[in-house]
Design a protein around this motif. Sequence first.
Motif, PDB file in Angstrom:
ATOM      1  N   LYS A   1      36.694  17.530  40.959  1.00  0.00           N
ATOM      2  CA  LYS A   1      37.363  17.612  42.233  1.00  0.00           C
ATOM      3  C   LYS A   1      38.439  18.709  42.459  1.00  0.00           C
ATOM      4  O   LYS A   1      38.870  19.366  41.390  1.00  0.00           O
ATOM      5  N   ILE A   2      38.555  19.296  43.680  1.00  0.00           N
ATOM      6  CA  ILE A   2      39.718  20.366  43.829  1.00  0.00           C
ATOM      7  C   ILE A   2      41.120  19.773  43.831  1.00  0.00           C
ATOM      8  O   ILE A   2      41.423  18.670  44.617  1.00  0.00           O
ATOM      9  N   VAL A   3      42.008  20.058  42.940  1.00  0.00           N
ATOM     10  CA  VAL A   3      43.285  19.541  42.673  1.00  0.00           C
ATOM     11  C   VAL A   3      44.342  20.313  43.256  1.00  0.00           C
ATOM     12  O   VAL A   3      45.435  19.762  43.537  1.00  0.00           O
ATOM     13  N   ALA A   4      43.925  21.813  43.543  1.00  0.00           N
ATOM     14  CA  ALA A   4      44.962  22.586  44.072  1.00  0.00           C
ATOM     15  C   ALA A   4      44.326  23.716  44.753  1.00  0.00           C
ATOM     16  O   ALA A   4      43.175  24.415  44.149  1.00  0.00           O
ATOM     17  N   ILE A   5      44.964  24.065  45.782  1.00  0.00           N
ATOM     18  CA  ILE A   5      44.590  25.357  46.608  1.00  0.00           C
ATOM     19  C   ILE A   5      45.753  26.114  46.716  1.00  0.00           C
ATOM     20  O   ILE A   5      46.674  25.574  47.182  1.00  0.00           O
ATOM     21  N   ASP A   6      45.520  27.288  46.317  1.00  0.00           N
ATOM     22  CA  ASP A   6      46.668  28.425  46.690  1.00  0.00           C
ATOM     23  C   ASP A   6      46.236  29.470  47.505  1.00  0.00           C
ATOM     24  O   ASP A   6      45.192  30.110  47.283  1.00  0.00           O
ATOM     25  N   ILE A   7      46.946  29.739  48.392  1.00  0.00           N
ATOM     26  CA  ILE A   7      46.695  30.838  49.335  1.00  0.00           C
ATOM     27  C   ILE A   7      47.660  31.916  49.350  1.00  0.00           C
ATOM     28  O   ILE A   7      48.977  31.648  49.587  1.00  0.00           O
ATOM     29  N   LEU A   8      47.402  33.283  49.053  1.00  0.00           N
ATOM     30  CA  LEU A   8      48.261  34.073  48.928  1.00  0.00           C
ATOM     31  C   LEU A   8      48.148  35.165  50.045  1.00  0.00           C
ATOM     32  O   LEU A   8      46.763  35.852  50.219  1.00  0.00           O
ATOM     33  N   ALA A   9      49.111  35.712  50.637  1.00  0.00           N
ATOM     34  CA  ALA A   9      48.598  36.529  51.807  1.00  0.00           C
ATOM     35  C   ALA A   9      49.730  37.650  51.939  1.00  0.00           C
ATOM     36  O   ALA A   9      49.968  38.478  52.878  1.00  0.00           O
ATOM     37  N   ASP A  10      50.696  37.428  51.076  1.00  0.00           N
ATOM     38  CA  ASP A  10      51.805  38.645  50.864  1.00  0.00           C
ATOM     39  C   ASP A  10      51.147  40.039  50.386  1.00  0.00           C
ATOM     40  O   ASP A  10      50.506  40.035  49.298  1.00  0.00           O
ATOM     41  N   PRO A  11      50.959  40.956  51.171  1.00  0.00           N
ATOM     42  CA  PRO A  11      50.514  42.415  50.821  1.00  0.00           C
ATOM     43  C   PRO A  11      50.785  42.828  49.649  1.00  0.00           C
ATOM     44  O   PRO A  11      50.002  43.365  48.711  1.00  0.00           O
ATOM     45  N   ALA A  12      52.093  42.722  49.311  1.00  0.00           N
ATOM     46  CA  ALA A  12      52.626  43.352  47.828  1.00  0.00           C
ATOM     47  C   ALA A  12      51.821  42.630  46.845  1.00  0.00           C
ATOM     48  O   ALA A  12      51.557  43.086  45.704  1.00  0.00           O
ATOM     49  N   ARG A  13      51.948  41.343  46.859  1.00  0.00           N
ATOM     50  CA  ARG A  13      51.330  40.584  45.726  1.00  0.00           C
ATOM     51  C   ARG A  13      49.760  40.427  45.797  1.00  0.00           C
ATOM     52  O   ARG A  13      49.130  40.584  44.559  1.00  0.00           O
ATOM     53  N   LEU A  14      49.064  40.614  46.675  1.00  0.00           N
ATOM     54  CA  LEU A  14      47.619  40.954  46.844  1.00  0.00           C
ATOM     55  C   LEU A  14      47.259  42.293  46.105  1.00  0.00           C
ATOM     56  O   LEU A  14      46.413  42.449  45.412  1.00  0.00           O
ATOM     57  N   ARG A  15      48.111  43.309  46.140  1.00  0.00           N
ATOM     58  CA  ARG A  15      47.890  44.711  45.561  1.00  0.00           C
ATOM     59  C   ARG A  15      47.906  44.333  44.038  1.00  0.00           C
ATOM     60  O   ARG A  15      47.382  45.220  43.101  1.00  0.00           O
ATOM     61  N   GLN A  16      48.775  43.452  43.509  1.00  0.00           N
ATOM     62  CA  GLN A  16      48.738  43.126  42.201  1.00  0.00           C
ATOM     63  C   GLN A  16      47.619  42.331  41.318  1.00  0.00           C
ATOM     64  O   GLN A  16      47.502  42.389  40.225  1.00  0.00           O
ATOM     65  N   LEU A  17      46.641  41.904  42.302  1.00  0.00           N
ATOM     66  CA  LEU A  17      45.628  41.050  41.695  1.00  0.00           C
ATOM     67  C   LEU A  17      44.428  41.857  41.331  1.00  0.00           C
ATOM     68  O   LEU A  17      44.267  42.871  41.863  1.00  0.00           O
ATOM     69  N   ASP A  18      43.622  41.303  40.369  1.00  0.00           N
ATOM     70  CA  ASP A  18      42.577  41.977  39.900  1.00  0.00           C
ATOM     71  C   ASP A  18      41.464  40.902  40.768  1.00  0.00           C
ATOM     72  O   ASP A  18      41.063  39.894  40.402  1.00  0.00           O
ATOM     73  N   LEU A  19      40.849  41.739  41.907  1.00  0.00           N
ATOM     74  CA  LEU A  19      40.033  41.132  42.765  1.00  0.00           C
ATOM     75  C   LEU A  19      38.622  41.702  42.427  1.00  0.00           C
ATOM     76  O   LEU A  19      38.435  42.817  42.571  1.00  0.00           O
ATOM     77  N   ALA A  20      37.419  40.655  42.115  1.00  0.00           N
ATOM     78  CA  ALA A  20      36.287  41.213  42.232  1.00  0.00           C
ATOM     79  C   ALA A  20      35.313  40.480  43.215  1.00  0.00           C
ATOM     80  O   ALA A  20      34.909  39.205  43.121  1.00  0.00           O
ATOM     81  N   ILE A  21      34.879  41.040  44.386  1.00  0.00           N
ATOM     82  CA  ILE A  21      34.133  40.484  45.629  1.00  0.00           C
ATOM     83  C   ILE A  21      32.742  40.196  44.761  1.00  0.00           C
ATOM     84  O   ILE A  21      32.167  41.224  44.536  1.00  0.00           O
ATOM     85  N   LEU A  22      32.235  38.865  44.879  1.00  0.00           N
ATOM     86  CA  LEU A  22      31.020  38.940  44.478  1.00  0.00           C
ATOM     87  C   LEU A  22      29.746  39.289  45.504  1.00  0.00           C
ATOM     88  O   LEU A  22      29.925  38.788  46.464  1.00  0.00           O
ATOM     89  N   ALA A  23      28.842  39.608  44.937  1.00  0.00           N
ATOM     90  CA  ALA A  23      27.651  40.088  45.919  1.00  0.00           C
ATOM     91  C   ALA A  23      27.049  38.666  46.216  1.00  0.00           C
ATOM     92  O   ALA A  23      26.822  37.779  45.714  1.00  0.00           O
ATOM     93  N   PRO A  24      26.549  38.441  47.521  1.00  0.00           N
ATOM     94  CA  PRO A  24      25.649  37.318  48.015  1.00  0.00           C
ATOM     95  C   PRO A  24      24.482  37.027  47.134  1.00  0.00           C
ATOM     96  O   PRO A  24      23.859  38.015  46.574  1.00  0.00           O
ATOM     97  N   CYS A  25      24.231  35.802  47.032  1.00  0.00           N
ATOM     98  CA  CYS A  25      23.046  35.587  46.375  1.00  0.00           C
ATOM     99  C   CYS A  25      21.659  35.805  46.975  1.00  0.00           C
ATOM    100  O   CYS A  25      21.537  35.693  48.283  1.00  0.00           O
TER     101      CYS A  25
END
Length: 98
Positions: free
Chosen positions: A74-98
Motif C-alpha cells: 500500500k502507498i503510505v506516503a506521497i511527496d509532491i515537490l514543485a520548487d524549481p530550485a529543488r527540482l534542479r537538484q534531483l536525479d530524474l530519469a523519465i521512463l519510456a512507455p511500455c
Amino acid sequence: MLDPDVVLRLDRGAVPAGASRAVRGASAVVQLGFAFSGDGWVAQPALVNGAAGVVVTRGERPFAVVGFAFSRGKIVAIDILADPARLRQLDLAILAPC
C-alpha cells in the motif's frame, strides 16, 4: 491502494497560499483530489533519485515530481515537490512507455 494512514506532503512550490503542507489519512487525500489539469500537463512515470515516481511537465520543463513510499503493498506516503530550485537538484530519469 492507499494505506488508511497515508500522508501526502507538498513542498512550497505546490501549496496554495494558506493551505496545509501535509494531509493525513486516505479519505483526506482522496478528497483533496490533487490533480494537474488543463492543456499542456503531462505526467510520466520516472525514476526519482532511483525510486519509482512521476514527473509532471508543462511544455518541456518539469513542473513537479511525485514520489511514493510503499509498505505491505500500500502507498503510505506521497511527496509532491514543485520548487524549481529543488527540482534542479534531483536525479530524474523519465521512463519510456511500455
